[in-house]
Design an enzyme around this catalytic site. Structure first.
Site, PDB file in Angstrom:
ATOM      1  N   ARG A 214      -5.679   5.837  -7.620  1.00 43.53           N
ATOM      2  CA  ARG A 214      -5.478   7.284  -7.679  1.00 43.53           C
ATOM      3  C   ARG A 214      -5.444   7.767  -9.128  1.00 43.53           C
ATOM      4  NH1 ARG A 214      -0.200   7.891  -4.106  1.00 43.53           N
ATOM      5  NH2 ARG A 214      -0.586  10.123  -4.435  1.00 43.53           N
TER       6      ARG A 214
ATOM      7  N   LEU B 123       0.866  -1.173   0.000  1.00 40.98           N
ATOM      8  CA  LEU B 123       0.000   0.000   0.000  1.00 40.98           C
ATOM      9  C   LEU B 123       0.905   1.225   0.000  1.00 40.98           C
ATOM     10  CD1 LEU B 123      -2.663  -0.936   2.744  1.00 40.98           C
ATOM     11  CD2 LEU B 123      -2.902  -1.143   0.269  1.00 40.98           C
ATOM     12  N   ASP B 124       0.451   2.289  -0.645  1.00 40.04           N
ATOM     13  CA  ASP B 124       1.208   3.536  -0.604  1.00 40.04           C
ATOM     14  C   ASP B 124       1.385   3.986   0.844  1.00 40.04           C
ATOM     15  OD1 ASP B 124       1.197   3.543  -3.366  1.00 40.04           O
ATOM     16  OD2 ASP B 124      -0.473   4.953  -3.529  1.00 40.04           O
ATOM     17  N   LYS B 125       2.408   4.770   1.077  1.00 45.14           N
ATOM     18  CA  LYS B 125       2.682   5.274   2.421  1.00 45.14           C
ATOM     19  C   LYS B 125       1.436   5.880   3.056  1.00 45.14           C
ATOM     20  CE  LYS B 125       5.294   8.903   4.816  1.00 45.14           C
ATOM     21  NZ  LYS B 125       6.306   9.992   4.686  1.00 45.14           N
TER      22      LYS B 125
END
Length: 344
Positions: free
Chosen positions: A274, A169-171
């Protein structure tokens, strides 16, 4: 196993070297002692570039690191500093090398941290990752990552590629992740994700009222944005490199200026949700990279991995996990008059 032994073990291949970035950051940040190594150029390297010869003599360090080491004056040839990586060496030349630990070699250390473990058995665990936690070490984040926490939680994770991490997962994306605890489970989970048999669902809060069908399947390839290499974009595969990407997006709630949607991944491209939401002219709230404006107290993109479902890779038992939106996301949703029903 000492920290230095662990670092060498990981670099030697037990943790996928391809997941590490070769570019070396500021070596002055490390406090480890310099290791002096004296070597002679072998006959087969006669006439080679200095950086190429070094890469064969100290293979545990990347060539890009060795190039920077040469340029910093860390390599002496026959007692003289040689700052040119392209300098030619001769058989028998004596080299003195000041080897400093790279950030990569120091990154894979156990760091105790509070992990929100939703489920755990001897084969795998499911973690609810908070926003702000980096999953894997990378430039700018060589420590305090989820990987460091996994190494502290389970010493056996050191013997697993990437400490058992099979997806990321992205930060600044919160939510559910599955992590393998032994190799059989890891191999199976990787195959299951590739075969799209792991169901991953997210909730996203986006700009703009939702119009049109309540469910859309977005089939739009993703690659590096040709106009901005620091982000991703929907690309034309005939003109740019990229990969196919598929996301099913369903409306959960709507308001005059914002919408709450559920996104189901069928592929796992970098920043996929996104990028696809921005492609639909619905950039995520507070996702400034992809055109979303910061709103209220939310300091990160409004994206949360809310559901994870798969067949247990060893036992075959169906497993399903759900995670409600964290408080920061719930607060902004409430401000917009939007609600989330976990049963949907």
């Amino acid at each position: 196993m000492t920290d230095s032994e662990l670092s060498k073990f990981i670099i030697s291949g037990s943790i996928d070297a391809n997941s590490l970035v070769d570019d070396v950051q500021d070596e002055a940040e490390t406090t480890a002692e310099v290791e002096l190594r004296h070597v002679s150029v072998p006959v087969e390297s006669h006439g080679s570039r200095l950086d190429k010869a070094l890469a064969g003599l100290v293979p545990e360090f990347s060539r890009s690191y060795l190039q920077q080491l040469i340029e910093a004056g860390g390599v002496l040839v026959k007692g003289l500093k040689t700052l040119k990586t392209s300098a030619k060496v001769k058989a028998g030349d004596e080299l003195r090398i000041e080897l400093r630990p790279t950030p990569q070699s120091q990154a894979f250390k156990p760091e105790a941290m509070a992990l929100d473990i939703v489920y755990e058995d001897s084969h795998l665990m499911v973690i609810n990752k908070p926003a702000g936690l980096v999953v894997h070490p990378a430039p700018g984040n060589w420590s305090s990552t989820l990987l460091n926490g996994l190494l502290a939680h389970d010493p056996q994770a050191a013997f697993m590629p990437r400490a058992g991490i099979v997806h990321r997962l992205d930060k600044d994306t919160s939510g559910l992740m599955v992590v393998a605890r032994q190799r059989q489970a890891m191999d199976q989970l990787v195959n299951m994700i590739a075969a799209r048999s792991v169901s991953r669902e997210y909730i996203a809060l986006a700009h703009g009222a939702w119009n049109g069908p309540k469910t859309r399947q977005v089939e739009a390839p993703i690659g590096r944005d040709p106009r901005n290499r620091l982000r991703m974009a929907v690309v034309d595969l005939e003109k740019n490199s990229g990969k196919t990407a598929s996301t099913v997006i369903s409306l959960l709630d709507n308001s005059e200026k914002y919408c709450l949607v559920k996104c189901r991944l069928h592929t796992g491209r970098t920043h996929q949700i996104r990028v696809h939401m921005a492609f639909l002219s619905h950039p995520l709230v507070s996702d400034e990279v992809y055109g979303g404006a910061a709103v209220g107290s939310l300091k990160r993109q409004a994206l949360h991995a809310c559901r994870l479902a798969f067949m247990h890779p060893v036992t075959g038992i169906p497993m399903e996990f759900k995670s409600p939106p964290p408080p920061d996301l719930q607060t902004v949703m409430g401000d917009f008059g939007l609600s989330y029903n976990q049963a949907r």
